[in-house]
Write a protein that holds these residues in place. Structure first.
Motif, PDB file in Angstrom:
ATOM      1  N   GLY A 353     -44.807  -7.565 -26.447  1.00 50.90           N
ATOM      2  CA  GLY A 353     -43.374  -7.819 -26.437  1.00 50.90           C
ATOM      3  C   GLY A 353     -43.060  -9.092 -25.682  1.00 50.90           C
ATOM      4  O   GLY A 353     -43.931  -9.678 -25.033  1.00 50.90           O
ATOM      5  N   THR A 354     -41.806  -9.516 -25.751  1.00 57.57           N
ATOM      6  CA  THR A 354     -41.388 -10.717 -25.022  1.00 57.57           C
ATOM      7  C   THR A 354     -40.786 -10.345 -23.671  1.00 57.57           C
ATOM      8  O   THR A 354     -40.658 -11.192 -22.796  1.00 57.57           O
ATOM      9  CB  THR A 354     -40.335 -11.496 -25.828  1.00 57.57           C
ATOM     10  OG1 THR A 354     -39.287 -10.596 -26.205  1.00 57.57           O
ATOM     11  CG2 THR A 354     -40.945 -12.108 -27.074  1.00 57.57           C
ATOM     12  N   VAL A 355     -40.372  -9.094 -23.516  1.00 60.36           N
ATOM     13  CA  VAL A 355     -39.744  -8.636 -22.273  1.00 60.36           C
ATOM     14  C   VAL A 355     -40.767  -7.819 -21.474  1.00 60.36           C
ATOM     15  O   VAL A 355     -41.281  -6.820 -21.975  1.00 60.36           O
ATOM     16  CB  VAL A 355     -38.486  -7.789 -22.557  1.00 60.36           C
ATOM     17  CG1 VAL A 355     -37.901  -7.241 -21.261  1.00 60.36           C
ATOM     18  CG2 VAL A 355     -37.442  -8.627 -23.289  1.00 60.36           C
ATOM     19  N   GLN A 356     -41.052  -8.264 -20.273  1.00 61.63           N
ATOM     20  CA  GLN A 356     -42.010  -7.577 -19.395  1.00 61.63           C
ATOM     21  C   GLN A 356     -41.287  -7.133 -18.111  1.00 61.63           C
ATOM     22  O   GLN A 356     -40.267  -7.723 -17.747  1.00 61.63           O
ATOM     23  CB  GLN A 356     -43.154  -8.530 -19.010  1.00 61.63           C
ATOM     24  CG  GLN A 356     -43.858  -9.190 -20.174  1.00 61.63           C
ATOM     25  CD  GLN A 356     -44.636  -8.204 -21.029  1.00 61.63           C
ATOM     26  OE1 GLN A 356     -45.021  -7.142 -20.552  1.00 61.63           O
ATOM     27  NE2 GLN A 356     -44.840  -8.544 -22.300  1.00 61.63           N
ATOM     28  N   PRO A 357     -41.808  -6.120 -17.426  1.00 63.87           N
ATOM     29  CA  PRO A 357     -41.192  -5.745 -16.141  1.00 63.87           C
ATOM     30  C   PRO A 357     -41.206  -6.932 -15.172  1.00 63.87           C
ATOM     31  O   PRO A 357     -42.189  -7.671 -15.102  1.00 63.87           O
ATOM     32  CB  PRO A 357     -42.097  -4.615 -15.627  1.00 63.87           C
ATOM     33  CG  PRO A 357     -42.802  -4.099 -16.841  1.00 63.87           C
ATOM     34  CD  PRO A 357     -42.954  -5.257 -17.773  1.00 63.87           C
ATOM     35  N   THR A 358     -40.099  -7.125 -14.460  1.00 61.00           N
ATOM     36  CA  THR A 358     -40.017  -8.206 -13.473  1.00 61.00           C
ATOM     37  C   THR A 358     -40.804  -7.823 -12.227  1.00 61.00           C
ATOM     38  O   THR A 358     -40.672  -6.702 -11.724  1.00 61.00           O
ATOM     39  CB  THR A 358     -38.542  -8.462 -13.082  1.00 61.00           C
ATOM     40  OG1 THR A 358     -37.836  -8.804 -14.262  1.00 61.00           O
ATOM     41  CG2 THR A 358     -38.411  -9.598 -12.094  1.00 61.00           C
ATOM     42  N   GLY A 359     -41.604  -8.748 -11.731  1.00 62.40           N
ATOM     43  CA  GLY A 359     -42.478  -8.455 -10.591  1.00 62.40           C
ATOM     44  C   GLY A 359     -41.719  -8.101  -9.323  1.00 62.40           C
ATOM     45  O   GLY A 359     -41.931  -7.050  -8.726  1.00 62.40           O
ATOM     46  N   SER A 360     -40.817  -8.982  -8.906  1.00 60.44           N
ATOM     47  CA  SER A 360     -40.087  -8.747  -7.646  1.00 60.44           C
ATOM     48  C   SER A 360     -38.759  -8.051  -7.953  1.00 60.44           C
ATOM     49  O   SER A 360     -37.692  -8.582  -7.658  1.00 60.44           O
ATOM     50  CB  SER A 360     -39.837 -10.078  -6.946  1.00 60.44           C
ATOM     51  OG  SER A 360     -39.182 -10.970  -7.835  1.00 60.44           O
ATOM     52  N   PHE A 361     -38.853  -6.864  -8.531  1.00 57.96           N
ATOM     53  CA  PHE A 361     -37.661  -6.154  -9.002  1.00 57.96           C
ATOM     54  C   PHE A 361     -36.934  -5.457  -7.846  1.00 57.96           C
ATOM     55  O   PHE A 361     -37.544  -4.806  -7.005  1.00 57.96           O
ATOM     56  CB  PHE A 361     -38.084  -5.117 -10.054  1.00 57.96           C
ATOM     57  CG  PHE A 361     -36.967  -4.234 -10.533  1.00 57.96           C
ATOM     58  CD1 PHE A 361     -35.851  -4.764 -11.159  1.00 57.96           C
ATOM     59  CD2 PHE A 361     -37.027  -2.850 -10.347  1.00 57.96           C
ATOM     60  CE1 PHE A 361     -34.824  -3.951 -11.602  1.00 57.96           C
ATOM     61  CE2 PHE A 361     -36.011  -2.030 -10.779  1.00 57.96           C
ATOM     62  CZ  PHE A 361     -34.903  -2.577 -11.418  1.00 57.96           C
ATOM     63  N   ASN A 362     -35.597  -5.627  -7.835  1.00 62.02           N
ATOM     64  CA  ASN A 362     -34.766  -4.978  -6.824  1.00 62.02           C
ATOM     65  C   ASN A 362     -33.555  -4.398  -7.537  1.00 62.02           C
ATOM     66  O   ASN A 362     -32.618  -5.128  -7.880  1.00 62.02           O
ATOM     67  CB  ASN A 362     -34.344  -6.016  -5.765  1.00 62.02           C
ATOM     68  CG  ASN A 362     -33.427  -5.420  -4.699  1.00 62.02           C
ATOM     69  OD1 ASN A 362     -32.869  -4.333  -4.864  1.00 62.02           O
ATOM     70  ND2 ASN A 362     -33.259  -6.146  -3.598  1.00 62.02           N
ATOM     71  N   ASP A 363     -33.577  -3.095  -7.789  1.00 65.51           N
ATOM     72  CA  ASP A 363     -32.511  -2.486  -8.590  1.00 65.51           C
ATOM     73  C   ASP A 363     -31.140  -2.628  -7.930  1.00 65.51           C
ATOM     74  O   ASP A 363     -30.135  -2.918  -8.581  1.00 65.51           O
ATOM     75  CB  ASP A 363     -32.827  -1.015  -8.915  1.00 65.51           C
ATOM     76  CG  ASP A 363     -33.113  -0.173  -7.680  1.00 65.51           C
ATOM     77  OD1 ASP A 363     -33.089  -0.715  -6.558  1.00 65.51           O
ATOM     78  OD2 ASP A 363     -33.371   1.036  -7.848  1.00 65.51           O
ATOM     79  N   ASP A 364     -31.102  -2.478  -6.604  1.00 66.20           N
ATOM     80  CA  ASP A 364     -29.818  -2.571  -5.911  1.00 66.20           C
ATOM     81  C   ASP A 364     -29.290  -4.013  -5.952  1.00 66.20           C
ATOM     82  O   ASP A 364     -28.095  -4.249  -6.147  1.00 66.20           O
ATOM     83  CB  ASP A 364     -29.977  -2.112  -4.453  1.00 66.20           C
ATOM     84  CG  ASP A 364     -28.625  -1.773  -3.824  1.00 66.20           C
ATOM     85  OD1 ASP A 364     -27.888  -0.951  -4.408  1.00 66.20           O
ATOM     86  OD2 ASP A 364     -28.302  -2.358  -2.779  1.00 66.20           O
ATOM     87  N   GLY A 365     -30.192  -4.978  -5.806  1.00 61.83           N
ATOM     88  CA  GLY A 365     -29.803  -6.390  -5.882  1.00 61.83           C
ATOM     89  C   GLY A 365     -29.234  -6.737  -7.251  1.00 61.83           C
ATOM     90  O   GLY A 365     -28.215  -7.432  -7.364  1.00 61.83           O
ATOM     91  N   ASP A 366     -29.910  -6.237  -8.313  1.00 59.09           N
ATOM     92  CA  ASP A 366     -29.425  -6.484  -9.677  1.00 59.09           C
ATOM     93  C   ASP A 366     -28.069  -5.818  -9.906  1.00 59.09           C
ATOM     94  O   ASP A 366     -27.188  -6.383 -10.568  1.00 59.09           O
ATOM     95  CB  ASP A 366     -30.437  -5.970 -10.705  1.00 59.09           C
ATOM     96  CG  ASP A 366     -31.635  -6.904 -10.857  1.00 59.09           C
ATOM     97  OD1 ASP A 366     -31.551  -8.059 -10.380  1.00 59.09           O
ATOM     98  OD2 ASP A 366     -32.649  -6.493 -11.458  1.00 59.09           O
ATOM     99  N   ALA A 367     -27.894  -4.620  -9.365  1.00 60.89           N
ATOM    100  CA  ALA A 367     -26.612  -3.906  -9.498  1.00 60.89           C
ATOM    101  C   ALA A 367     -25.496  -4.740  -8.861  1.00 60.89           C
ATOM    102  O   ALA A 367     -24.394  -4.860  -9.414  1.00 60.89           O
ATOM    103  CB  ALA A 367     -26.698  -2.526  -8.848  1.00 60.89           C
ATOM    104  N   GLN A 368     -25.800  -5.348  -7.709  1.00 59.14           N
ATOM    105  CA  GLN A 368     -24.798  -6.177  -7.026  1.00 59.14           C
ATOM    106  C   GLN A 368     -24.460  -7.426  -7.841  1.00 59.14           C
ATOM    107  O   GLN A 368     -23.296  -7.828  -7.938  1.00 59.14           O
ATOM    108  CB  GLN A 368     -25.311  -6.575  -5.633  1.00 59.14           C
ATOM    109  CG  GLN A 368     -25.337  -5.416  -4.640  1.00 59.14           C
ATOM    110  CD  GLN A 368     -25.895  -5.837  -3.288  1.00 59.14           C
ATOM    111  OE1 GLN A 368     -25.491  -6.855  -2.732  1.00 59.14           O
ATOM    112  NE2 GLN A 368     -26.828  -5.052  -2.762  1.00 59.14           N
ATOM    113  N   VAL A 369     -25.490  -8.040  -8.451  1.00 58.97           N
ATOM    114  CA  VAL A 369     -25.260  -9.234  -9.296  1.00 58.97           C
ATOM    115  C   VAL A 369     -24.342  -8.880 -10.462  1.00 58.97           C
ATOM    116  O   VAL A 369     -23.398  -9.617 -10.781  1.00 58.97           O
ATOM    117  CB  VAL A 369     -26.601  -9.816  -9.813  1.00 58.97           C
ATOM    118  CG1 VAL A 369     -26.357 -10.880 -10.872  1.00 58.97           C
ATOM    119  CG2 VAL A 369     -27.424 -10.380  -8.667  1.00 58.97           C
TER     120      VAL A 369
END
Length: 666
Positions: A353-369
């Motif tokens: 696939g073209t979409v891979q899991p992000t290495g430095s993933f921060n779910d709370d940070g993404d929620a804030q963005v």
């Protein structure tokens, strides 16, 4: 074994034919039918016989009735004249004339140079160079150098030497070394070492290079063609791809060139004439076989539909037969297709696939963005696209939970209120799990007035057992109904039976069984010539909807051996409507699922208007499974990148999001 469609005419008499041609052209007007019959009627005169009055001794026409070619040019016009005059030239002189025309005047016909120099043998190249010198009193290499540039020029000059190795004895060590050198010159290097590509592809023998290509696939995980597309560009890229195609199969290269010359609006007559004339005494029978196998239509019928008049008659005589006519099927065509299957079985292509899991993933940070992007006046669509398209589906599910925990709000509801149109559908679709998304698409296809059978077919025919089980569960949870019941109540007849069978998710998952595959193929082959329509669909259903993919690949191979037809041909010929489309979708999915989706994506964007529903659905559903493979198939099939087509066919933030999912330019 001689594989041309043109053979020397028995009892040939040059003087007699010259006189007959003179009579056909003398007086007012000309007898085109007589000229056509003399020059192209089977058993056809070979070029040595046809042109003995034009170039070689004895030359009975010249002293008797002036120069034959000049008279033909005077009497005939247009495409028919070009074809007949080309037939009158010896092959080397014909190639010389084509190349002279390609480099004369303003601009260069690079496609013509590529076709001729990439496909000719050493001896044919030597003859061409000598004929060019004789006809134009010029050096071909000097003219090519003066009219081309860069690596394209260098490779053309290498090919012009006619020094490709011809030894069939192959060194395994050298095969491995060449494959490694090509990989290091391209994929593993910053920049590209074009000289290495030129040296290996321009010098090594065909037998050696075929093994190099196999080895390259093993060590790199991708065919050499894909690397060439990624590492080279422009005319140099096109030339190297043509060389590779001719190494693999000259007949397949020319079949593809002929198909492209006639597909779509308008006909590329110069290409059509050049190939029909140049290959008629070499490998026209092989080209016909590959053409029919690859495009499921005879070259004869394609020419018939695309041309007219005396020009058409002459081309059809050069073609030498209709492979769609009863009794005209070539046994060799089955072998060509069989070899294609063997190659596809050997190549274990990893789905990516073209979409891979992000290495430095921060779910709370993404929620804030995401919250910041939607808070206050206006919406920051770019920030939403950046987060949603660059996270795996599992990570998106974590973001949903983090958003709820942090803000006590439903992220899906917020996205829905802030976004609109095609972008909203794409982003909201990405936020669902794959099973939820498929369930929703199926529900939309069956609810309300009318049913969208194409969506039902696309999803049900391409999902594996695990995916089907997850869809059933998601459907029940979301709509409190069984998917099987909705499919049953909203469709009918054989289509209903196919969809319900697929919805069970009970497809075998084991390896092929050769004995069973032979029996299954026999069942399909027998029923293909049976008048009982009901029996036809039932038997196809019992095999196509239940057998494992590896087993079905073997069944299709056995079917070709038995019938000289691809199974798709039998389906198209004997079935119609949604049932035909459902079986074709299953067959194509089994053969090559990325190619099936590449075709769907191309059709969603070609022509006037864009089918955004299909485009969105496939980009969402395949982004984590095989979109990289789909991109590769797209460029192989349509000679353009998926990225560029999306860029050209969509706009705004929707376009940005699709390109982010696409994952890059090929």
């Amino acid at each position: 074994v001689y594989r041309g469609s043109v053979k020397d005419f028995p009892g040939f008499d040059a003087s007699q034919d010259a006189e007959a041609l003179y009579n056909a052209m003398k007086g007012f007007g000309s007898d085109k039918e007589a000229i056509l019959d003399l020059i192209t009627d089977p058993p056809l005169p070979g070029p040595t016989q046809r042109c003995c009055g034009a170039h070689g001794p004895p030359a009975p026409f010249s002293p008797l009735y002036q120069d034959l070619i000049a008279d033909l040019k005077y009497e005939l016009t247009g495409k028919f004249e070009r074809l007949i005059v080309s037939l009158m030239r010896p092959p080397a002189y014909s190639d010389a004339k084509e190349i002279k025309d390609a480099i004369a005047g303003i601009g260069t016909d690079e496609k013509c140079l590529i076709e001729i120099l990439a496909s000719r043998t050493n001896q044919e190249i030597h003859n061409l160079v000598a004929a060019y010198k004789d006809a134009y009193e010029r050096d071909l290499e000097t003219d090519i150098i003066g009219d081309t540039s860069g690596h394209f020029k260098k490779m053309l000059v290498v090919l012009l030497q006619g020094t490709r190795e011809e030894d069939d004895v192959v060194s395994e060590d050298l095969v491995e070394q060449d494959a490694k050198d090509l990989l290091e010159a391209g994929e593993l290097k910053w920049g590209t070492d074009e000289a290495q590509f030129i040296y290996i592809l321009g010098r090594r023998s065909k037998q050696h290079l075929r093994l190099v290509f196999d080895e390259y696939l093993k060590i790199s995980g991708k065919p050499i063609e894909r690397s060439i597309r990624g590492e080279l560009s422009g005319d140099f890229e096109k030339l190297m791809l043509a060389v590779v195609k001719c190494i693999r199969s000259t007949a397949e290269y020319f079949a593809e060139r002929l198909y492209k010359a006639m597909k779509g609006l308008g006909t590329r007559d110069n290409t059509l004439i050049r190939i029909m004339v140049s290959r008629s005494e070499i490998d026209m029978l092989d080209i016909r076989e590959v053409f029919r196998t690859k495009y499921e239509k005879s070259l004869y019928n394609t020419i018939k539909e695309d041309t007219s008049g005396e020009y058409k008659k002459a081309l059809l005589k050069l073609c030498g037969g209709d492979d769609d006519a009863a009794g005209e099927f070539f046994p060799e065509a089955a072998q060509v297709a069989y070899r294609m299957w063997e190659l596809s079985a050997v190549a274990k292509v990893e789905l990516r696939g073209t979409v891979q899991p992000t290495g430095s993933f921060n779910d709370d940070g993404d929620a804030q963005v995401l919250r910041k992007a939607m808070k206050g006046l206006g919406t920051d669509e770019g920030a939403i696209i950046e987060v949603v398209t660059q996270r795996s589906n599992a990570q998106r599910q974590q973001i949903l939970k983090a958003y709820k925990a942090h803000y006590g709000r439903d992220l899906m509801a917020d996205l829905k209120s802030e976004l609109s149109g095609s972008l909203a559908k794409l982003i909201l679709g990405l936020m669902l799990t794959p099973a939820q998304y498929d369930a929703k698409q199926l529900r939309k296809a069956v609810e309300g007035a009318g049913t969208d059978e194409s969506v039902l077919i696309e999803i049900m025919a391409t999902r594996n057992n695990q995916e089907i089980a997850a869809i059933n569960e998601a459907y029940q949870e979301a709509y409190h109904k069984r998917l099987e019941d909705d499919l049953s109540s909203d469709t009918s007849g054989h289509l209903k039976r196919i969809l319900v069978s697929l919805a069970l998710g009970n497809r075998d998952e084991g390896p092929e069984n050769l004995t069973q595959a032979h029996e299954d193929a026999k069942k399909l082959a027998d029923v293909s010539s049976n008048d009982s329509s009901d029996s036809l669909e039932t038997r196809f259903l019992s095999i196509l909807c239940t057998r494992s993919y590896p087993h079905l690949r073997r069944v299709f191979q056995e079917f070709i051996k038995m019938t000289n037809h691809d199974v798709e041909h039998a389906i198209r010929k004997r079935m119609s409507g949604d049932v035909r489309d459902a079986f074709l979708a299953i067959v194509r999915s089994v053969k090559n699922k990325p190619a099936f989706f590449a075709d769907k994506l191309y059709k969603s964007m070609k022509g006037a208007g864009t089918d955004e529903r299909t485009l969105t659905r496939i980009m969402i559903s395949r982004s984590e499974i095989d979109l990289l493979n789909i991109r590769g198939e797209f460029i192989d099939l349509f000679d353009k990148s998926l990225h560029r087509m999306i860029e050209k066919d969509t706009s705004g933030d929707y376009c940005k999001a699709l390109l982010a999912l696409c994952g890059g330019e090929d």
